[in-house]
Design an enzyme around this catalytic site. Structure first.
Site, PDB file in Angstrom:
ATOM      1  N   GLU B  60      50.037   4.734  17.916  1.00 45.15           N
ATOM      2  CA  GLU B  60      49.343   5.044  19.171  1.00 45.15           C
ATOM      3  C   GLU B  60      49.891   6.297  19.842  1.00 45.15           C
ATOM      4  OE1 GLU B  60      50.194   1.995  18.236  1.00 45.15           O
ATOM      5  OE2 GLU B  60      48.210   1.090  18.013  1.00 45.15           O
ATOM      6  N   ASP B  85      46.613  -3.682  24.867  1.00 48.00           N
ATOM      7  CA  ASP B  85      47.940  -4.250  24.581  1.00 48.00           C
ATOM      8  C   ASP B  85      48.766  -3.357  23.649  1.00 48.00           C
ATOM      9  OD1 ASP B  85      47.170  -7.542  25.129  1.00 48.00           O
ATOM     10  OD2 ASP B  85      45.581  -6.133  24.675  1.00 48.00           O
ATOM     11  N   PHE B  88      51.204   0.698  24.593  1.00 46.17           N
ATOM     12  CA  PHE B  88      52.538   0.998  25.126  1.00 46.17           C
ATOM     13  C   PHE B  88      53.390   1.948  24.290  1.00 46.17           C
ATOM     14  CE2 PHE B  88      51.099  -2.956  27.106  1.00 46.17           C
ATOM     15  CZ  PHE B  88      50.975  -2.470  28.392  1.00 46.17           C
ATOM     16  N   PRO B  89      53.276   1.979  22.964  1.00 49.12           N
ATOM     17  CA  PRO B  89      54.014   3.031  22.245  1.00 49.12           C
ATOM     18  C   PRO B  89      53.614   4.442  22.704  1.00 49.12           C
ATOM     19  CG  PRO B  89      53.241   1.353  20.718  1.00 49.12           C
ATOM     20  CD  PRO B  89      52.605   1.042  22.047  1.00 49.12           C
ATOM     21  N   HIS B 129      46.100  -9.516  22.735  1.00 42.52           N
ATOM     22  CA  HIS B 129      44.737  -8.962  22.709  1.00 42.52           C
ATOM     23  C   HIS B 129      44.022  -9.330  23.997  1.00 42.52           C
ATOM     24  CE1 HIS B 129      45.932  -9.552  18.476  1.00 42.52           C
ATOM     25  NE2 HIS B 129      45.200  -8.493  18.202  1.00 42.52           N
TER      26      HIS B 129
END
Lengths: 335, 321
Positions: B60, B85, B88-89, B129
């Site tokens: 991501e 979800d 976040f990376p 999810h």
């Protein structure tokens, strides 16, 4: 460009002068920091030759994603010392309007992108810029510079992988200066950095970053490869961070300096010895170049520090394409 | 005009944007051949080619970072993050890069990047999810945060997000992807960013909500014949403060409904803004109906999501205060 045979004396001399001016500016800026004139500095001392070599090989249309320790590269790209100092002083002439710490440059006009503090975070951006070049079939490559610490980041992994998967014109250059603040490279990674390229399916090469000829040879070979559209390439330039990590750091806590200003293994001294042995220059001329650099830097610092700060209102500008009510309201309550 | 689901509406909007502007590039995981796990990009790679609809590696931060670099250098990328979800990376890229690049470069660069991502629960997606993470992004100046509640708004808001010139986190309520249909014109139209919609007018209470909870709130208010203003925020950053305050001054009673956890959710900010601007008009405490401060539970998701009972309890409380 290939071996020294095709390098003119003028090119070597000009590379040398660039390195000396960069070293001198570093020293002057650290002094200015000690006097409270400049807030902070990340010196590039020791890495001048590698960075100068990169600068010598760039084409005008190449896009550079550098990092915060790239003084000599900026100077070799023709970015005036006055503009470098405007950013470091955060004065009214600073194109970033005093918003970033010193050494976090953005010079779009010179195709030098923008520097952030979080290490390695510019590398994924470099792949996007390279995709834009590829999509529009434009000339030029993207050169992404970073230190050895950055090779541990997720950003490095993501960018190397994306660049290879999409076959992008990105030249990754790790300026391995041996240290990430206090951590020596051998504790940063067990592998040879240039060999990490293998894992992504791209070539990798290590050069002696403290030697002009080795640097030029390795980088020009890599650039030819990237320019020809074969894909990305990783160069590891082995160099040495002669100074502290920053003006807030005291390296005596964690190391004994292996290379010092003017010692035989100082990359600038090594180039001097080469030029002396070739009869290109004599000691008097060397002293004169250094004296001129000191004079130049003293004069520019004196001139730029007189420029006043940007207007306070400017801290609320440039957040969005149009101002939003939130910042407008906060501006009224603070100013 | 035809009836469309939100998925169909978004797909058709992306199609028109791509047809009109050669610089529009889509990138994300499984969005090409597979058309995206929710099929929002179905058929677009076939139509526009692999050079414009990029199936990316599974990373991501790489996707968002690459999109940001494209946007800085003249392309108009629209990124899909498969589930909110999983964003976040890329959080560092979003908070420290794309949100700050215009500012830190003194307007030399901008990042006109839309990050589309499905959010929220109700599809038996478990902890990873189902999350509603809007507050993480609303806390970051330099971003715009938008969430449509129906197929019509999805198109108008996506077009405005695309044209806004700024990075936009475009939160798609996945529970609503196929559950409601609305008339969606074929041609492009715009819904202004920063403008809420007043979906119902009434004088007893103001119910403020957005995204996935809008249809639940509207159904509840209609069924129970509550005389309420219902505000669909549509944009979470910057919020339509004028719409909120003028309604509060009329009703004096406020219920805020969102799916995200209560602590430091949108309700906290809305509540604070109201107390700063309309304290004297309030006739009752402001009440929040939200998801609880726990991870999103797999087998009890109906307990997590605000429902008719909890919304009506809150409305009774403020009305009878």
């Amino acid at each position: 460009m290939s071996p020294i045979g095709s390098l003119s004396n003028d090119q070597i001399l000009s590379a040398y002068e660039n390195a000396v001016r960069s070293r001198t500016l570093d020293i002057k800026v650290v002094n200015a920091q000690r006097q409270g004139i400049i807030g902070f500095h990340v010196p590039s001392e020791g890495q001048e030759i590698l960075q100068t070599a990169i600068g010598m090989l760039l084409h005008k249309e190449d896009i550079i994603f550098g990092y915060y320790r790239d003084f000599s590269l900026l100077m070799k790209m023709g970015i005036p010392v006055s503009k470098i100092l405007d950013q470091m002083l955060g004065n009214q002439a600073d194109i970033e309007k005093g918003r970033q710490m010193p050494d976090h440059f953005s010079f779009k006009e010179y195709n030098f992108s923008t520097i952030q503090s979080p290490v390695g975070a510019h590398l994924p951006l470099a792949t996007g810029a390279a995709y834009a070049l590829k999509y529009r079939k434009e000339e030029g490559i993207v050169v992404a510079n970073f230190g050895d610490g950055a090779t541990s980041t997720s950003d490095f992994h993501a960018a190397m992988n994306f660049a290879a998967v999409f076959n992008l014109k990105v030249l990754f250059i790790c300026e391995n200066n041996g240290w990430a603040i206090s951590l020596p490279t051998k504790k940063q990674t067990v592998a040879d950095i240039y060999r990490k390229a293998d894992a992504y399916g791209m070539p990798g090469k290590r050069v002696d970053g403290n030697d002009l000829i080795s640097s030029l040879n390795g980088i020009s070979e890599a650039m030819d490869y990237v320019r020809s559209g074969k894909g990305p390439y990783l160069i590891e330039g082995v160099t040495y961070r002669m100074g502290a990590h920053s003006t807030s750091d005291d390296p005596k806590k964690y190391r004994v300096d292996e290379i010092t200003d003017g010692s035989d293994n100082d990359p600038i001294r090594r180039l001097e010895k080469l030029m002396l042995s070739m009869g290109m220059i004599n000691e008097a001329q060397i002293s004169e170049i250094k004296r001129r650099a000191r004079e130049e830097m003293d004069a520019v610092i004196e001139e730029r520090r007189k420029i006043p700060k940007p207007e306070p209102e400017s801290i609320f500008e440039d957040l969005y394409s149009e101002p939003a009510w939130i910042q407008e309201e906060e501006k009224r309550s603070i100013l | 005009m035809t009836l469309k689901t939100m998925v169909q509406s978004l797909n058709q909007t992306l199609d028109v944007l791509m047809a009109e502007n050669q610089n529009v590039i889509l990138l994300g995981e499984d969005i090409g051949k597979n058309g995206g796990v929710f099929r929002v990009t179905e058929g677009l790679q076939n139509k526009y080619g692999e050079g414009r609809v990029l199936d990316t590696p599974l990373n991501e931060l790489g996707i968002v970072g690459m999109g940001a670099g494209m946007a800085m250098y003249g392309l108009r990328p629209i990124v899909e993050i498969q589930f909110q979800d999983f964003i976040f990376p890329a959080f560092d890229q979003i908070v420290n890069q794309i949100a700050k690049i215009r500012y830190r470069t003194g307007n030399q660069f901008s990042v006109p990047l839309v990050i589309r991502t499905p959010y929220g629960g109700g599809v038996r997606g478990g902890l990873y999810h189902s999350q509603s993470g809007e507050s993480y992004f609303v806390h970051t100046s330099g971003l715009k945060v938008v969430t449509p509640s129906n197929p019509y708004d999805a198109k108008g808001l996506l077009v405005s997000s695309f044209e806004s010139g700024d990075p936009v986190i475009f939160l798609e309520p996945k529970r609503v992807y196929r559950s409601i249909k609305s008339e969606v014109p074929e041609e492009l139209y715009r819904i202004e960013i920063g403008k809420a919609a007043l979906l119902k007018e009434g004088s007893d209470v103001t119910v403020i909500t957005y995204g996935s909870m809008v249809s639940t709130v509207v159904d509840t208010i209609t069924k129970n014949r509550v005389n309420a203003d219902v505000i669909d925020l549509r944009t979470l950053l910057p919020m339509d403060i004028d719409a909120i305050i003028s309604s509060v001054k009329k009703t004096g009673r406020v219920v805020i409904v969102h799916e995200a956890p209560r602590t430091l959710g949108m309700g906290a900010e809305i509540s604070a803004l109201i107390s700063e601007r309309a304290m004297d008009y309030l006739l009752a405490p402001i009440i929040r109906v939200t998801g609880p401060d726990i991870p999103f539970p797999y087998i009890y998701e109906e307990l997590y999501l605000p429902d008719e009972r909890r919304i009506m309890d809150a409305i009774s409380k403020v009305k009878n205060y």
